[in-house]
Write a protein that holds these residues in place. Structure first.
Motif, short mmCIF file in Angstrom:
data_model
loop_
_atom_site.label_atom_id
_atom_site.label_comp_id
_atom_site.label_asym_id
_atom_site.label_seq_id
_atom_site.Cartn_x
_atom_site.Cartn_y
_atom_site.Cartn_z
N THR A 1 1.41 9.66 5.44
CA THR A 1 0.67 10.77 4.84
C THR A 1 0.44 11.90 5.83
O THR A 1 -0.30 12.82 5.55
N ASP A 2 1.09 11.84 6.99
CA ASP A 2 0.84 12.84 8.03
C ASP A 2 1.78 14.04 7.91
O ASP A 2 2.20 14.61 8.87
N ARG A 3 2.05 14.43 6.71
CA ARG A 3 2.93 15.58 6.48
C ARG A 3 2.12 16.86 6.65
O ARG A 3 1.03 16.98 6.14
N ILE B 1 0.84 -1.21 0.00
CA ILE B 1 0.00 0.00 0.00
C ILE B 1 0.86 1.25 0.00
O ILE B 1 0.60 2.20 -0.74
N LYS B 2 1.91 1.25 0.82
CA LYS B 2 2.82 2.39 0.85
C LYS B 2 3.45 2.63 -0.51
O LYS B 2 3.58 3.77 -0.95
N ALA C 1 -7.79 7.05 15.17
CA ALA C 1 -7.58 6.08 14.09
C ALA C 1 -7.05 6.77 12.84
O ALA C 1 -6.15 6.26 12.17
N GLN C 2 -7.60 7.95 12.52
CA GLN C 2 -7.13 8.69 11.36
C GLN C 2 -5.66 9.07 11.52
O GLN C 2 -4.86 8.91 10.59
N ASP C 3 -5.31 9.56 12.69
CA ASP C 3 -3.91 9.96 12.94
C ASP C 3 -2.96 8.78 12.81
O ASP C 3 -1.91 8.88 12.19
N LYS C 4 -3.35 7.64 13.39
CA LYS C 4 -2.49 6.46 13.34
C LYS C 4 -2.36 5.92 11.92
O LYS C 4 -1.28 5.51 11.50
N LEU C 5 -3.45 5.95 11.16
CA LEU C 5 -3.40 5.47 9.79
C LEU C 5 -2.53 6.38 8.93
O LEU C 5 -1.70 5.91 8.15
N LYS C 6 -2.68 7.68 9.10
CA LYS C 6 -1.83 8.62 8.36
C LYS C 6 -0.36 8.42 8.72
O LYS C 6 0.51 8.48 7.85
N GLN C 7 -0.10 8.17 9.99
CA GLN C 7 1.26 7.95 10.44
C GLN C 7 1.83 6.67 9.82
O GLN C 7 2.97 6.65 9.34
N GLN C 8 1.05 5.60 9.81
CA GLN C 8 1.50 4.32 9.24
C GLN C 8 1.79 4.44 7.75
O GLN C 8 2.74 3.86 7.25
N ILE D 1 -8.54 9.66 3.82
CA ILE D 1 -8.65 9.26 5.23
C ILE D 1 -9.55 10.24 5.98
O ILE D 1 -10.40 9.84 6.76
N ASP D 2 -9.36 11.53 5.72
CA ASP D 2 -10.18 12.56 6.36
C ASP D 2 -11.65 12.42 5.96
O ASP D 2 -12.55 12.54 6.79
N LYS D 3 -11.88 12.16 4.68
CA LYS D 3 -13.25 12.02 4.19
C LYS D 3 -13.94 10.80 4.81
O LYS D 3 -15.09 10.87 5.23
N ALA D 4 -13.21 9.69 4.89
CA ALA D 4 -13.77 8.48 5.49
C ALA D 4 -14.09 8.71 6.97
O ALA D 4 -15.14 8.29 7.46
#
Length: 64
Positions: free
Chosen positions: A54-56, A7-8, A44-51, A22-25
């Motif tokens: 995409t958390d730039r 996925i990455k 959950a959004q923060d952790k997913l973005k971090q994984q 992710i934000d929309k979901a």
């Protein structure tokens, strides 16, 4: 190669679109649950973005 690695690799160069998705979901989940689980959804959004990397922020490097 793990599923997360695949996925990455697919998201490489499209981090901004993935972050928006992710934000929309998360917004859809908040709407359907009437905000009852907003804290959990945000986490959950923060952790997913971090994984996914995409958390730039606007300035560049990932948030910590």
């Amino acid at each position: 190669m793990s599923a997360l690695d695949k996925i990455k690799k697919m998201l490489k160069g499209h981090e901004d679109k993935a972050s928006k998705g992710i934000d929309k979901a998360g917004g859809m989940v908040d709407k359907r649950t009437q905000g009852k689980h907003k804290g959990h959804v945000d986490t959950a959004q923060d952790k997913l973005k971090q994984q996914l990397g995409t958390d730039r922020g606007q300035d560049g490097p990932p948030r910590s």
